[in-house]
Write an enzyme that holds these catalytic residues in place. Structure first.
Site, PDB file in Angstrom:
ATOM      1  N   TRP A  68       0.843  -1.214   0.000  1.00  0.00           N
ATOM      2  CA  TRP A  68       0.000   0.000   0.000  1.00  0.00           C
ATOM      3  C   TRP A  68       0.867   1.249   0.000  1.00  0.00           C
ATOM      4  CZ3 TRP A  68      -4.164  -1.469  -1.919  1.00  0.00           C
ATOM      5  CH2 TRP A  68      -4.781  -2.656  -1.535  1.00  0.00           C
ATOM      6  N   ASP A 118      -1.692   6.788   6.254  1.00  0.00           N
ATOM      7  CA  ASP A 118      -2.713   5.838   5.845  1.00  0.00           C
ATOM      8  C   ASP A 118      -2.953   4.916   7.040  1.00  0.00           C
ATOM      9  OD1 ASP A 118      -4.214   3.760   4.843  1.00  0.00           O
ATOM     10  OD2 ASP A 118      -2.846   3.244   3.204  1.00  0.00           O
ATOM     11  N   LYS A 164     -11.861  -2.243   7.079  1.00  0.00           N
ATOM     12  CA  LYS A 164     -11.013  -3.042   7.963  1.00  0.00           C
ATOM     13  C   LYS A 164     -11.492  -2.946   9.415  1.00  0.00           C
ATOM     14  CE  LYS A 164      -8.457  -3.486   4.242  1.00  0.00           C
ATOM     15  NZ  LYS A 164      -7.449  -2.539   3.803  1.00  0.00           N
TER      16      LYS A 164
END
Ligand SMILES: *Cc1c(COP(=O)(O)O)cnc(C)c1O
Length: 356
Positions: free
Chosen positions: A99, A166, A190
């Site tokens: 990511w 993030d 999540k």
């Protein structure tokens, strides 16, 4: 059979969230209508987004001068929105996984990117610690939890420049000093809600310092000004997010959630470390994620990995297959996962070990 859901994302949500969402699909706030069919500008939905925003602020102790946004496009759109809005000349990034490197790729479209450190050569099995953030960077971006590799930075790093994070896979799992950050973003699927909404916490003062023209939808200022209602927001995921936030508050807030998460992860890591068959993949134990626990079979038992996944399924355990770039297993222990599921997984590991 009761299922134990270890999926990495979309992933387990509390029964409170799921039941209340189901109820609102049938009858939203006593309107006699489904939440799927009412205007996002109705007073009932305005109350939902207002309360959700207030609860994010309360749970994370967000100081004055910040806005909480509910946007579409996933965390992946933030990889581009962040540099679009903040990168004037150059930005610094820490490369700790897939990511993070996706975020770096997008930032390069907007200016110079200084990757201050990377653990890519070691297949991201640790978090690099020796690096300097150049003081002339527009901002420093990092990923708090590397969902795929099971590493996590459970602290707010010191940065001489604007800090952007993030937090998609570990937001609401530890107290965060929001005042150190200019932007925090997190996809919902999540630790919060169904996929479709991304929470962005932005320091208002950080905006408006780049000269490029920004398309309306990609300009944070649009959404700050319009309270996330410039266009139709992802109504249903926002409703679910509100349920989860209420549930988190009811449980006792972030500190309580952190205690529960530490207990779950501690127990599972202990079982892995004490096992004859299994071993963890993260080299520096200080970097171990409490959200995504990655482990494999030791080399001499490698061929048993598939058998263990199949065995786990017979115990109701789902979603433990590791990401294809790591292999082995990944047990995601998000906030909604009960300790009981961790205990069932550990029991399955022990039983399997006895058989082999
Ligand atoms: C899942 C994840 C993403 C991607 O989220 P999307 O909503 O699918 O774009 C980004 N960053 C991290 C840390 C993630 O865990």
């Amino acid at each position: 059979m009761k299922k134990h859901n270890f999926y990495a994302g979309p992933s387990i949500l509390s029964q409170y969230t799921i039941k209340n969402t189901a109820d609102a699909i049938l009858n939203f706030a006593d309107t006699g209508l489904s939440i799927l069919e009412v205007s996002h500008r109705s007073k009932e939905f305005q109350a939902v987004i207002d309360e959700a925003s207030a609860l994010v602020k309360e749970l994370l102790d967000v100081p004055e001068g910040y806005s909480v946004l509910f946007l579409g496009g996933g965390a992946s759109l933030q990889f581009c929105m962040v540099p679009y809005n903040l990168l004037a000349k150059n930005a610094s990034y820490l490369d700790t996984g897939t990511w993070a490197s996706n975020a770096i790729k997008e930032a390069r479209l907007f200016g110079e990117v200084d990757v201050v450190a990377s653990s890519k050569d070691a297949n991201y099995t640790f978090i690099p610690k020796d690096y300097t953030i150049p003081a002339d960077s527009d901002y420093f971006h990092f990923t708090t939890n590397n969902t795929i590799y099971g590493t996590e930075m459970r602290y707010d790093p010191e940065s001489p420049v604007r800090l952007v994070a993030d937090m998609s896979s570990d937001i609401f799992s530890r107290p965060v000093d929001v005042s150190k950050y200019d932007i925090i973003y997190a996809g919902a699927q999540k630790n919060l809600a169904p996929a479709g909404v991304t929470i962005v916490i932005v320091r208002d003062e950080a905006l408006g310092h780049v000269e490029r023209a920004i398309p309306t939808m990609l300009d944070y200022r649009t959404h700050v000004k319009k309270g996330s209602m410039f266009n139709t927001p992802p109504v249903l995921p926002i409703y679910s997010a509100l349920q989860t936030l209420r549930y988190y508050k009811e449980l006792g807030g972030i500190k309580r959630l952190e205690e529960m998460d530490l207990a779950k992860a501690g127990k599972l890591y202990e079982a892995i470390d004490g096992s004859r068959l299994f071993e963890g993949t993260v080299t520096d134990h200080a970097d171990r994620s409490i959200m995504n626990v990655c482990f494999v079979m030791k080399p001499e038992y490698k061929e048993l990995e598939k058998d263990f996944v199949d065995f786990a399924v017979t115990k109701g355990i789902v979603g433990i297959k590791g990401h294809r770039s790591v292999g082995g297993f990944r047990a995601s222990l998000y906030n909604a996962l009960p300790m009981e599921s961790v205990e069932v997984l550990i029991a399955a590991m022990k039983e399997f070990e006895q058989k082999h």
